[in-house]
Design a protein around this motif. Structure first.
Motif, PDB file in Angstrom:
ATOM      1  N   THR B  12      10.819  -5.763   8.059  1.00 49.68           N
ATOM      2  CA  THR B  12      10.398  -4.719   7.138  1.00 49.68           C
ATOM      3  C   THR B  12      10.228  -5.421   5.796  1.00 49.68           C
ATOM      4  OG1 THR B  12      10.975  -2.558   6.193  1.00 49.68           O
ATOM      5  CG2 THR B  12      12.805  -4.068   6.614  1.00 49.68           C
ATOM      6  N   ILE B  13       9.887  -4.681   4.757  1.00 45.01           N
ATOM      7  CA  ILE B  13       9.767  -5.392   3.475  1.00 45.01           C
ATOM      8  C   ILE B  13      11.107  -5.413   2.753  1.00 45.01           C
ATOM      9  CG2 ILE B  13       7.285  -5.045   3.152  1.00 45.01           C
ATOM     10  CD1 ILE B  13       8.038  -2.827   1.088  1.00 45.01           C
ATOM     11  N   PRO B 195      11.881  11.278  -4.807  1.00 48.59           N
ATOM     12  CA  PRO B 195      11.151  10.164  -5.447  1.00 48.59           C
ATOM     13  C   PRO B 195      10.999  10.346  -6.951  1.00 48.59           C
ATOM     14  CG  PRO B 195       9.997  10.910  -3.477  1.00 48.59           C
ATOM     15  CD  PRO B 195      11.085  11.904  -3.738  1.00 48.59           C
ATOM     16  N   PRO B 221      12.801  -1.219  -8.966  1.00 40.20           N
ATOM     17  CA  PRO B 221      13.487  -0.153  -8.226  1.00 40.20           C
ATOM     18  C   PRO B 221      13.887  -0.653  -6.838  1.00 40.20           C
ATOM     19  CG  PRO B 221      11.146   0.120  -7.946  1.00 40.20           C
ATOM     20  CD  PRO B 221      11.338  -1.119  -8.802  1.00 40.20           C
ATOM     21  N   LEU B 223      12.688  -0.187  -3.500  1.00 35.07           N
ATOM     22  CA  LEU B 223      11.508   0.369  -2.802  1.00 35.07           C
ATOM     23  C   LEU B 223      11.881   1.022  -1.487  1.00 35.07           C
ATOM     24  CD1 LEU B 223       8.617  -2.227  -3.052  1.00 35.07           C
ATOM     25  CD2 LEU B 223       9.003  -0.149  -4.402  1.00 35.07           C
ATOM     26  N   LEU B 226      12.830   4.489  -2.032  1.00 28.47           N
ATOM     27  CA  LEU B 226      11.640   5.297  -2.312  1.00 28.47           C
ATOM     28  C   LEU B 226      10.896   5.635  -1.012  1.00 28.47           C
ATOM     29  CD1 LEU B 226       9.478   6.405  -4.357  1.00 28.47           C
ATOM     30  CD2 LEU B 226       8.389   4.162  -4.189  1.00 28.47           C
ATOM     31  N   ILE B 227      10.770   4.629  -0.130  1.00 30.41           N
ATOM     32  CA  ILE B 227       9.937   4.818   1.062  1.00 30.41           C
ATOM     33  C   ILE B 227      10.690   5.512   2.185  1.00 30.41           C
ATOM     34  CG2 ILE B 227       8.540   3.626   2.815  1.00 30.41           C
ATOM     35  CD1 ILE B 227       8.158   1.344   0.816  1.00 30.41           C
ATOM     36  N   TRP B 228      11.924   5.094   2.422  1.00 28.48           N
ATOM     37  CA  TRP B 228      12.651   5.590   3.595  1.00 28.48           C
ATOM     38  C   TRP B 228      13.883   6.418   3.274  1.00 28.48           C
ATOM     39  CZ3 TRP B 228      10.928   0.320   3.710  1.00 28.48           C
ATOM     40  CH2 TRP B 228       9.898   0.066   4.616  1.00 28.48           C
TER      41      TRP B 228
END
Lengths: 234, 234
Positions: B12-13, B195, B221, B223, B226-228
């Motif tokens: 993942t990132i 978010p 931040p 991330l 924010l995404i998951w």
């Protein structure tokens, strides 16, 4: 000699790409040889706004950068429009003499000797959704002009076609560090941005790259849009 | 010899810090010498979860990393818990022989020889809001142990007191690249993350640093939150 400058603002954080999060003053050049369908900086592109692009001398530009940064040297990002249609040699020379470092973001359509004076050259070839066609000979000339300067490639992705194009483009330049970012389809500065929508676009892009086993690009959002929406000058 | 591992997941990132956006497989070590009040990984810290931390051999760990990455070498992040309470030497040796690179995130309370085998050591000293007290002698030993390995400092900021502490800490280590990130006060994985709230916390932190003329830290931040949200294993 004067340059046409749409705005000088900051310090704020760099919102995207290799220097994401880094305190930066931005010099936004006026004028562009492209007309991307989803351009988020039309006030620095469309000649309708030309009367707003102040003709300003290099030393005045650096005086403003120094004033904004309280004379603390920091990263200066030269963006646009396409800053490469003008000559930033004297601005960079003045700034570097005072400890400032420079990054430049350009689509890669015009090569300049001053690219080699940069700390970072960000080449952003525009994908099919932009409606533009990349001149790869000019793009290669930009890479050559950078000489020793660190050079990275950043591609904005709006849809699957852009993503397929980005994979082909990445394969053409195996040695350039690669950044992808989801495109921002809402560019009206008066409209609010929905952070959940930005998060959803990131999720899609991560799924379609890392999730499909493509492990080369770094995937980053536009933080400034998340934080400030499409407001100018932040 | 086995290691206690809470989870191995990805690719993942990377959601935060110097490698933000980079495709990564995560090895989350079980066990920690700290009990931060706002810990977002209690499943890798609290001994209540100890039965979930599989004792696993180094070659089994690398086999799982290779399986997850489809045998494409990439960045592997060793996190926790505090991974420095265990010996990752054999995992890193096996991985490096196959082209993988390793980053490690630790609070800096335990120095390890294997820090020098890393591509990146992220030291995250915990600010006052954590309820923990930093042992600076141990922290300095971590920096020494890293030897040539790139070392950066990342500090999570929940409030003004944390920020004042971060400025003092930053002054103590003028040569370490510095990253600040807003703290995530919602750590319950079953609760949704707002978010807009994350964006507001970023805005506050940028205002209080760059906005006050403190131009050294990069501000980023989380991330992945924010995404998951606070979901595990992403």
């Amino acid at each position: 000699m004067t340059l046409r400058i749409a705005e000088i603002f900051g310090p704020t954080i760099q919102g995207e790409g290799a220097l994401i999060g880094q305190p930066t003053v931005f010099i936004r050049a006026g004028g562009c040889d492209y007309r991307c369908s989803w351009c988020d900086s039309m006030h620095a592109v469309d000649s309708r706004f030309r009367h707003e692009w102040l003709p300003i001398q290099a030393d005045q530009i650096m005086a403003e950068v120094e004033h904004l940064s309280g004379h603390q040297p920091l990263m200066v990002s030269i963006s646009g429009g396409n800053p490469a249609i003008q000559d930033f040699t004297p601005v960079i020379a003045l700034g570097k003499a005072r400890g400032y470092r420079f990054a430049c973001e350009t689509q890669g359509s015009v090569a300049r000797d001053w690219f080699s004076d940069l700390a970072l050259l960000v080449l952003s070839p525009k994908p099919p959704s932009s409606g533009q066609v990349v001149d790869w000979t000019a793009f290669d000339a930009c890479i050559s002009a950078a000489k020793g300067a660190e050079t990275v490639m950043k591609i904005v992705i709006f849809d699957q076609r852009d993503l397929d194009w980005a994979r082909d483009t990445a394969a053409r330049y195996p040695d350039l560090p690669l950044y992808l970012q989801p495109g921002n389809s809402e560019t009206d500065p008066s409209k609010p941005v929905d952070p959940q929508h930005l998060a959803d676009r990131m999720l899609w892009l991560v799924d379609q790259t890392v999730g499909q086993g493509w492990l080369r690009p770094r995937i980053l959002p536009q933080l400034h849009v998340l934080i400030w929406g499409n407001k100018r000058g932040v």
